[in-house]
Motif scaffolding. Sequence first.
Motif, short mmCIF file in Angstrom:
data_model
loop_
_atom_site.label_atom_id
_atom_site.label_comp_id
_atom_site.label_asym_id
_atom_site.label_seq_id
_atom_site.Cartn_x
_atom_site.Cartn_y
_atom_site.Cartn_z
N ASN A 1 11.46 16.13 -1.86
CA ASN A 1 10.78 14.68 -1.96
C ASN A 1 11.29 13.53 -1.12
O ASN A 1 11.85 12.47 -1.54
CB ASN A 1 10.93 14.37 -3.41
N TRP A 2 11.46 13.90 0.24
CA TRP A 2 12.18 13.10 1.09
C TRP A 2 10.93 12.02 1.67
O TRP A 2 9.89 12.36 1.95
CB TRP A 2 13.05 13.79 2.22
N ILE A 3 11.60 10.95 2.36
CA ILE A 3 10.67 10.28 3.22
C ILE A 3 11.08 10.54 4.76
O ILE A 3 12.35 10.72 5.01
CB ILE A 3 10.89 8.79 3.10
N LEU A 4 10.11 11.25 5.57
CA LEU A 4 10.31 11.45 7.05
C LEU A 4 10.01 10.43 8.06
O LEU A 4 9.00 9.74 7.92
CB LEU A 4 9.63 12.66 7.22
N PHE A 5 11.26 9.94 8.83
CA PHE A 5 10.84 8.90 9.59
C PHE A 5 11.13 9.43 11.16
O PHE A 5 12.25 9.64 11.52
CB PHE A 5 12.07 7.81 9.20
N PHE A 6 10.22 9.44 11.96
CA PHE A 6 10.13 10.11 13.20
C PHE A 6 10.17 8.78 14.05
O PHE A 6 9.16 8.12 14.19
CB PHE A 6 8.82 10.78 13.60
N ASP A 7 11.27 8.71 14.84
CA ASP A 7 11.58 7.46 15.80
C ASP A 7 11.13 7.78 16.93
O ASP A 7 11.08 9.04 17.27
CB ASP A 7 13.02 7.13 15.67
N GLU A 8 10.81 7.02 18.02
CA GLU A 8 10.49 7.05 19.49
C GLU A 8 9.35 7.94 19.41
O GLU A 8 9.29 9.15 20.22
CB GLU A 8 11.64 7.80 20.09
N ALA A 9 8.36 7.95 18.79
CA ALA A 9 7.19 8.58 18.49
C ALA A 9 6.38 8.69 20.01
O ALA A 9 5.71 9.74 20.09
CB ALA A 9 6.45 8.15 17.40
N GLU B 1 0.95 -1.22 0.04
CA GLU B 1 0.07 -0.10 0.11
C GLU B 1 0.97 1.08 -0.01
O GLU B 1 0.48 2.30 -0.77
CB GLU B 1 -0.85 0.18 1.42
N ILE B 2 1.84 1.20 0.84
CA ILE B 2 2.85 2.54 0.75
C ILE B 2 3.50 2.56 -0.59
O ILE B 2 3.59 3.54 -1.06
CB ILE B 2 4.00 2.30 1.79
N LYS B 3 3.72 1.52 -1.24
CA LYS B 3 4.50 1.54 -2.42
C LYS B 3 3.73 2.17 -3.52
O LYS B 3 3.86 3.02 -4.41
CB LYS B 3 5.01 0.40 -2.89
N ASP B 4 2.32 1.58 -3.48
CA ASP B 4 0.98 2.44 -4.39
C ASP B 4 1.00 3.83 -4.23
O ASP B 4 0.70 4.38 -5.07
CB ASP B 4 -0.24 1.71 -3.90
N TYR B 5 1.01 4.21 -2.97
CA TYR B 5 1.13 5.66 -2.62
C TYR B 5 2.14 6.32 -3.15
O TYR B 5 1.92 7.49 -3.86
CB TYR B 5 1.02 6.01 -1.14
N VAL B 6 3.36 6.00 -3.09
CA VAL B 6 4.52 6.42 -3.72
C VAL B 6 4.26 6.69 -5.10
O VAL B 6 4.59 7.73 -5.72
CB VAL B 6 5.85 5.82 -3.26
N LEU B 7 3.97 5.76 -5.69
CA LEU B 7 3.63 5.68 -7.18
C LEU B 7 2.68 6.55 -7.68
O LEU B 7 2.93 7.29 -8.87
CB LEU B 7 3.64 4.44 -7.47
N HIS B 8 1.62 6.36 -7.05
CA HIS B 8 0.21 7.10 -7.38
C HIS B 8 -0.59 8.19 -6.73
O HIS B 8 -1.45 8.59 -7.19
CB HIS B 8 -0.83 6.07 -7.84
N HIS C 1 14.61 1.84 -2.67
CA HIS C 1 13.59 1.39 -3.76
C HIS C 1 13.17 2.35 -4.57
O HIS C 1 13.18 2.18 -5.84
CB HIS C 1 12.43 0.45 -3.28
N PHE C 2 12.86 3.42 -4.13
CA PHE C 2 12.40 4.48 -5.14
C PHE C 2 13.41 5.63 -5.22
O PHE C 2 12.92 6.94 -5.63
CB PHE C 2 11.08 5.12 -4.20
N LYS C 3 14.61 5.68 -4.65
CA LYS C 3 15.69 6.53 -4.84
C LYS C 3 15.23 7.99 -4.22
O LYS C 3 15.54 9.06 -4.74
CB LYS C 3 15.92 6.65 -6.59
N MET C 4 14.65 7.81 -3.00
CA MET C 4 14.41 8.85 -2.20
C MET C 4 15.25 8.81 -0.92
O MET C 4 15.40 7.67 -0.37
CB MET C 4 12.83 8.75 -1.85
N ASP C 5 15.61 10.02 -0.44
CA ASP C 5 16.46 10.20 0.61
C ASP C 5 15.31 9.91 1.83
O ASP C 5 14.33 10.54 1.86
CB ASP C 5 17.02 11.58 0.87
N VAL C 6 15.80 9.14 2.96
CA VAL C 6 15.17 8.83 4.26
C VAL C 6 15.79 9.78 5.24
O VAL C 6 17.05 9.36 5.53
CB VAL C 6 14.94 7.51 4.55
#
Length: 449
Positions: free
Chosen positions: A299-307, A216-223, A263-268
Amino acid sequence: MSINSENAKTIEMELEWFQQLILLRGKISFEQSVTEEEIWNLPLPSVENQHSPYARLIKEHSMNLAERLVLILALIPHVKPSMLDLLHMKNTLYDIPFTEFGGIRYDKHKGYLPTGETAIFLLVGANLEKRFESLTLFSKEHFFLRNGILSLERSSTNEPLLYGMLSISQEYLSLLTVGDEYKPDFSPGFPAKRITTPQEWDDLVVTEQVQLGLEEIKDYVLHGKILKTDYQFGKKIKPGFKVLFTGPPGTGKTLTASLLGKHFKMDVYRVDLSMVVSKFIGETEKNLSGVFNMAESKNWILFFDEADALFGKRSKTTDSHDRYANQEVSYLLQRMEDFDGLVILCSNFKKNIDEAFFRRFQLVLDFDLPDAHNRHILWKKSITNEFKYAEDVDLEVLAEQHELSAASIINVLHYSILKCLGRNNRIIEKKDIQAGLRMEKIKEGKSIV
């Protein structure tokens, strides 16, 4: 011609044009020998046939005279600071610097650092109507701020907006001078760190439910963005995609985020929210705004740890720390709501997350400890072709008897392989695995039977 040379050529043209403009402003405001219209009649240097990053930026945004002035003014302290020396002059009537020039002066740095006031004065002088119109240059909607190109840095929220120092971002400073792509690293003013992984999807062992969620996440990134902008249904959904990863440490949450970026060549970029709360309490908006602004433009992916540090269940507000935390939750939620991209929040303890926040996420994925079947797969897949298990090592028994995360299995193998190398062979022996298991259990505060 190198990128450095191309940028230098474009900037030299802009500097010559700026020199004409600043002299013209002096004639208008002090000599009163020409009219305000002369500023706007000053021909702009043509960048039509130039291919430098600086020229491309001008053409990409069809920059007008005001925008090109603000851009070169922000860059001058970094490329030719002496050009602003004339703004050091004093108002002899009061024996103080001219207030209308704006600018910041530091004892150690003798150069003149332009502010919003400097830009507005050079553009419109004392014309109030034009001054008000020019404020849009520093609004949140303008591409300067929206794309993280430049901003006004104020030392206090109480001071006037235009007193803020005109500051070009490190990303664009690098791009417009040496031509390099700038990837920011962790700092007190940028509480995010880029994360990568050398591993591949085959190295990730998760449940079928998590695999379906990843699709589902991959589908969002693509579409997802196309759905939002090009279809009527897009009006019914909010921008971006917000996901919560929960589960014990070592179950693949960070690896999954890194693999999505790969996979999507996006910085995290990873933000440790527990650190934001403990070290930057009360400064979340200041520190995270730059992260969000840059993430959206790049167009980064943001990853918030210890939410759970911010989104955990709370009792009543009892002190200033709690009040700040509540403000920070509100700020982060608002930025997440507005962020048109992929945001992943991560928590080791799902039960600690306040239930009121769950509706904010389009998807919640539980990374449980692997079952015996998946542990067997991990024991088999986690060694490389350079090593092999001794014949008396029974992986099925290991998988059945020892409930471990993927990270713990790697730790045990790391210990065992170092023992192999110490014996000058590549056979992973049962006694080494047993010793490694004992070390891992002690670390987790458990006993081994």
